[in-house]
Motif scaffolding. Structure first.
Motif, PDB file in Angstrom:
ATOM      1  N   GLY A 161       0.822  -1.183   0.066  1.00  6.76           N
ATOM      2  CA  GLY A 161      -0.029  -0.184   0.023  1.00  6.76           C
ATOM      3  C   GLY A 161       0.765   1.184  -0.029  1.00  6.76           C
ATOM      4  N   LEU A 162       1.852   1.257   0.791  1.00  8.97           N
ATOM      5  CA  LEU A 162       2.872   2.400   0.643  1.00  8.97           C
ATOM      6  C   LEU A 162       3.711   2.469  -0.492  1.00  8.97           C
ATOM      7  CD1 LEU A 162       4.008   2.305   4.669  1.00  8.97           C
ATOM      8  CD2 LEU A 162       2.377   3.918   3.569  1.00  8.97           C
ATOM      9  N   THR A 163       3.936   1.337  -0.811  1.00  4.97           N
ATOM     10  CA  THR A 163       4.743   1.539  -2.211  1.00  4.97           C
ATOM     11  C   THR A 163       3.672   2.211  -3.387  1.00  4.97           C
ATOM     12  OG1 THR A 163       6.143  -0.475  -1.437  1.00  4.97           O
ATOM     13  CG2 THR A 163       6.009   0.249  -3.853  1.00  4.97           C
ATOM     14  N   ALA A 164       2.608   1.524  -3.497  1.00  3.29           N
ATOM     15  CA  ALA A 164       1.552   2.155  -4.433  1.00  3.29           C
ATOM     16  C   ALA A 164       1.284   3.549  -4.286  1.00  3.29           C
ATOM     17  CB  ALA A 164       0.299   1.261  -4.416  1.00  3.29           C
ATOM     18  N   LEU A 165       1.409   4.020  -3.031  1.00  7.59           N
ATOM     19  CA  LEU A 165       1.069   5.407  -2.579  1.00  7.59           C
ATOM     20  C   LEU A 165       2.217   6.376  -3.080  1.00  7.59           C
ATOM     21  CD1 LEU A 165      -0.993   7.308  -0.986  1.00  7.59           C
ATOM     22  CD2 LEU A 165       0.617   7.009   0.885  1.00  7.59           C
ATOM     23  N   TRP A 166       3.346   5.978  -3.019  1.00  9.49           N
ATOM     24  CA  TRP A 166       4.800   6.489  -3.516  1.00  9.49           C
ATOM     25  C   TRP A 166       4.356   6.542  -5.020  1.00  9.49           C
ATOM     26  CZ3 TRP A 166       7.443  10.120  -1.874  1.00  9.49           C
ATOM     27  CH2 TRP A 166       7.826  10.240  -0.422  1.00  9.49           C
ATOM     28  N   ILE A 167       4.077   5.436  -5.694  1.00 12.02           N
ATOM     29  CA  ILE A 167       3.958   5.539  -7.162  1.00 12.02           C
ATOM     30  C   ILE A 167       2.918   6.361  -7.625  1.00 12.02           C
ATOM     31  CG2 ILE A 167       3.095   4.120  -9.218  1.00 12.02           C
ATOM     32  CD1 ILE A 167       4.641   1.699  -7.735  1.00 12.02           C
ATOM     33  N   ALA A 168       1.843   6.541  -6.863  1.00  9.56           N
ATOM     34  CA  ALA A 168       0.716   7.448  -7.077  1.00  9.56           C
ATOM     35  C   ALA A 168       1.161   8.988  -7.031  1.00  9.56           C
ATOM     36  CB  ALA A 168      -0.387   7.257  -5.938  1.00  9.56           C
ATOM     37  N   ALA A 169       2.011   9.060  -6.109  1.00 13.00           N
ATOM     38  CA  ALA A 169       2.388  10.484  -5.758  1.00 13.00           C
ATOM     39  C   ALA A 169       3.463  10.898  -6.772  1.00 13.00           C
ATOM     40  CB  ALA A 169       3.229  10.555  -4.496  1.00 13.00           C
ATOM     41  N   ILE A 170       4.262   9.899  -7.416  1.00 13.38           N
ATOM     42  CA  ILE A 170       4.920  10.306  -8.538  1.00 13.38           C
ATOM     43  C   ILE A 170       4.201  10.457  -9.772  1.00 13.38           C
ATOM     44  CG2 ILE A 170       6.791   9.420 -10.056  1.00 13.38           C
ATOM     45  CD1 ILE A 170       7.730   7.970  -7.954  1.00 13.38           C
ATOM     46  N   LEU A 171       3.130   9.570 -10.216  1.00  8.34           N
ATOM     47  CA  LEU A 171       2.177  10.073 -11.095  1.00  8.34           C
ATOM     48  C   LEU A 171       1.472  11.296 -11.016  1.00  8.34           C
ATOM     49  CD1 LEU A 171       0.972   6.260 -11.770  1.00  8.34           C
ATOM     50  CD2 LEU A 171       2.436   7.490 -13.196  1.00  8.34           C
ATOM     51  N   THR A 172       1.111  11.591  -9.882  1.00  8.86           N
ATOM     52  CA  THR A 172       0.435  12.742  -9.359  1.00  8.86           C
ATOM     53  C   THR A 172       1.330  13.886  -9.644  1.00  8.86           C
ATOM     54  OG1 THR A 172      -0.863  11.811  -7.624  1.00  8.86           O
ATOM     55  CG2 THR A 172      -0.329  14.001  -7.454  1.00  8.86           C
ATOM     56  N   LEU A 173       2.698  14.043  -9.456  1.00  4.11           N
ATOM     57  CA  LEU A 173       3.397  14.977  -9.994  1.00  4.11           C
ATOM     58  C   LEU A 173       3.285  15.200 -11.583  1.00  4.11           C
ATOM     59  CD1 LEU A 173       6.448  14.567  -7.443  1.00  4.11           C
ATOM     60  CD2 LEU A 173       4.715  16.501  -7.570  1.00  4.11           C
ATOM     61  N   TYR A 174       3.583  14.240 -12.208  1.00  4.04           N
ATOM     62  CA  TYR A 174       3.644  14.132 -13.484  1.00  4.04           C
ATOM     63  C   TYR A 174       2.438  14.724 -14.131  1.00  4.04           C
ATOM     64  CZ  TYR A 174       3.998  12.545 -18.364  1.00  4.04           C
ATOM     65  OH  TYR A 174       3.819  12.671 -19.583  1.00  4.04           O
ATOM     66  N   THR A 175       1.089  14.248 -13.659  1.00  2.00           N
ATOM     67  CA  THR A 175      -0.022  14.562 -14.427  1.00  2.00           C
ATOM     68  C   THR A 175      -0.498  16.029 -13.729  1.00  2.00           C
ATOM     69  OG1 THR A 175      -1.448  13.539 -12.421  1.00  2.00           O
ATOM     70  CG2 THR A 175      -1.072  12.298 -14.362  1.00  2.00           C
ATOM     71  N   GLY A 176       0.012  16.423 -12.660  1.00  2.00           N
ATOM     72  CA  GLY A 176      -0.225  17.680 -12.151  1.00  2.00           C
ATOM     73  C   GLY A 176       0.526  18.755 -12.993  1.00  2.00           C
ATOM     74  N   TYR A 177       1.903  18.530 -13.225  1.00  2.00           N
ATOM     75  CA  TYR A 177       2.560  19.225 -14.357  1.00  2.00           C
ATOM     76  C   TYR A 177       1.940  19.103 -15.621  1.00  2.00           C
ATOM     77  CZ  TYR A 177       6.217  20.746 -17.371  1.00  2.00           C
ATOM     78  OH  TYR A 177       6.887  21.272 -18.326  1.00  2.00           O
ATOM     79  N   ASP A 178       1.336  18.078 -16.125  1.00  2.00           N
ATOM     80  CA  ASP A 178       0.667  18.134 -17.376  1.00  2.00           C
ATOM     81  C   ASP A 178      -0.564  19.030 -17.363  1.00  2.00           C
ATOM     82  OD1 ASP A 178       1.329  16.497 -19.589  1.00  2.00           O
ATOM     83  OD2 ASP A 178      -0.156  14.966 -19.218  1.00  2.00           O
TER      84      ASP A 178
END
Length: 190
Positions: A161-178
Motif C-alpha cells: 500500500g505504501l509503495t503504491a502510494l509513492w507510485i501514485a504520488a510520482i504519477l500525481t506530480l507528472y499529471t499535475g505538471y501536465d
C-alpha cells in the motif's frame, strides 16, 4: 433544475460516494479489525461507483452540470478524507506522509486550475495517465485501509500500500505538471 436530473442514477451514485466519506471516517473510531474491513468495503464500493456514474451518464445520455460539478468533488473528498484518517491512525507516517501531501496538494491545485479555466470556458480533459494515477491511488488507499486487518491475511499489505502510494504520488506530480502546462497559456494571457 429538473427532478429527473437531480435523481438520475448517475447522480445518485455520486451522492452515494459523498455519503461514503463520513462512513469510511467513522470506521476509524472503533477498535478492532472489523471496522477496517467495513471501511475497505465502503471505499471499494464508492470507488466502483466512480466508474459507473460517468459511464452510465454517457451511455444513457444523462450527463448534467450537477454531475460534472459533483463527480470530482466526490472523488477528492473520498481520497482526501481517507488519506487524512490513515495518517491520523498512523498507517501513513514518516516519509510516506510526503506522498500523501503531494497527492492532496495536487488535488487542490488542479481543482483551482480547472475552476479558473472553466470561467474562461476552457476545458482541460482528463488524460489517460491521470486515469492510471487515480487507479494506483485507489489501490494504494484500499490496501492501507485494510491496514492491520489486511496484515493478518497477507503480511505485505501495508508495504504494498505504501509503495503504491509513492507510485501514485510520482504519477500525481507528472499529471499535475501536465495539467499546469496545458493551462499555463491561459493563465499568462489573463
Amino acid at each position: 433544475m429538473k427532478r429527473s436530473v437531480v435523481f438520475s442514477l448517475p447522480n445518485l451514485l455520486t451522492y452515494g460516494r459523498i455519503a461514503a466519506v463520513p462512513a469510511v471516517a467513522a470506521c476509524f473510531y472503533f477498535p478492532g479489525t472489523t471496522p477496517r474491513w467495513i471501511a475497505l468495503a465502503i471505499f471499494i464500493i464508492a470507488a466502483v461507483t466512480d466508474f459507473f456514474d460517468g459511464y452510465l451518464a454517457r451511455a444513457w445520455q444523462q450527463q448534467s452540470a450537477l454531475g460534472r460539478m459533483l463527480d470530482p468533488i466526490a472523488d477528492k473528498l473520498l481520497v482526501s478524507v481517507s488519506l487524512l484518517m490513515l495518517a491520523a491512525a498512523g498507517d501513513i507516517g514518516g516519509w510516506s506522509l510526503v506522498a500523501a501531501i503531494i497527492i492532496l496538494c495536487r488535488e487542490i491545485l488542479v481543482s483551482g486550475l480547472r475552476e479558473f479555466l472553466a470561467e474562461l470556458q476552457v476545458s482541460v480533459p482528463v488524460t489517460k495517465m491521470a486515469k492510471w494515477k487515480t487507479t494506483v491511488q485507489l489501490i494504494a488507499i484500499a490496501l492501507l485501509l485494510a491496514g492491520p486487518a489486511g496484515q493478518t491475511l497477507w503480511s505485505g499489505t501495508q508495504l504494498t500500500g505504501l509503495t503504491a502510494l509513492w507510485i501514485a504520488a510520482i504519477l500525481t506530480l507528472y499529471t499535475g505538471y501536465d495539467y499546469f502546462r496545458a493551462g499555463i497559456g491561459h493563465l499568462i494571457e489573463n
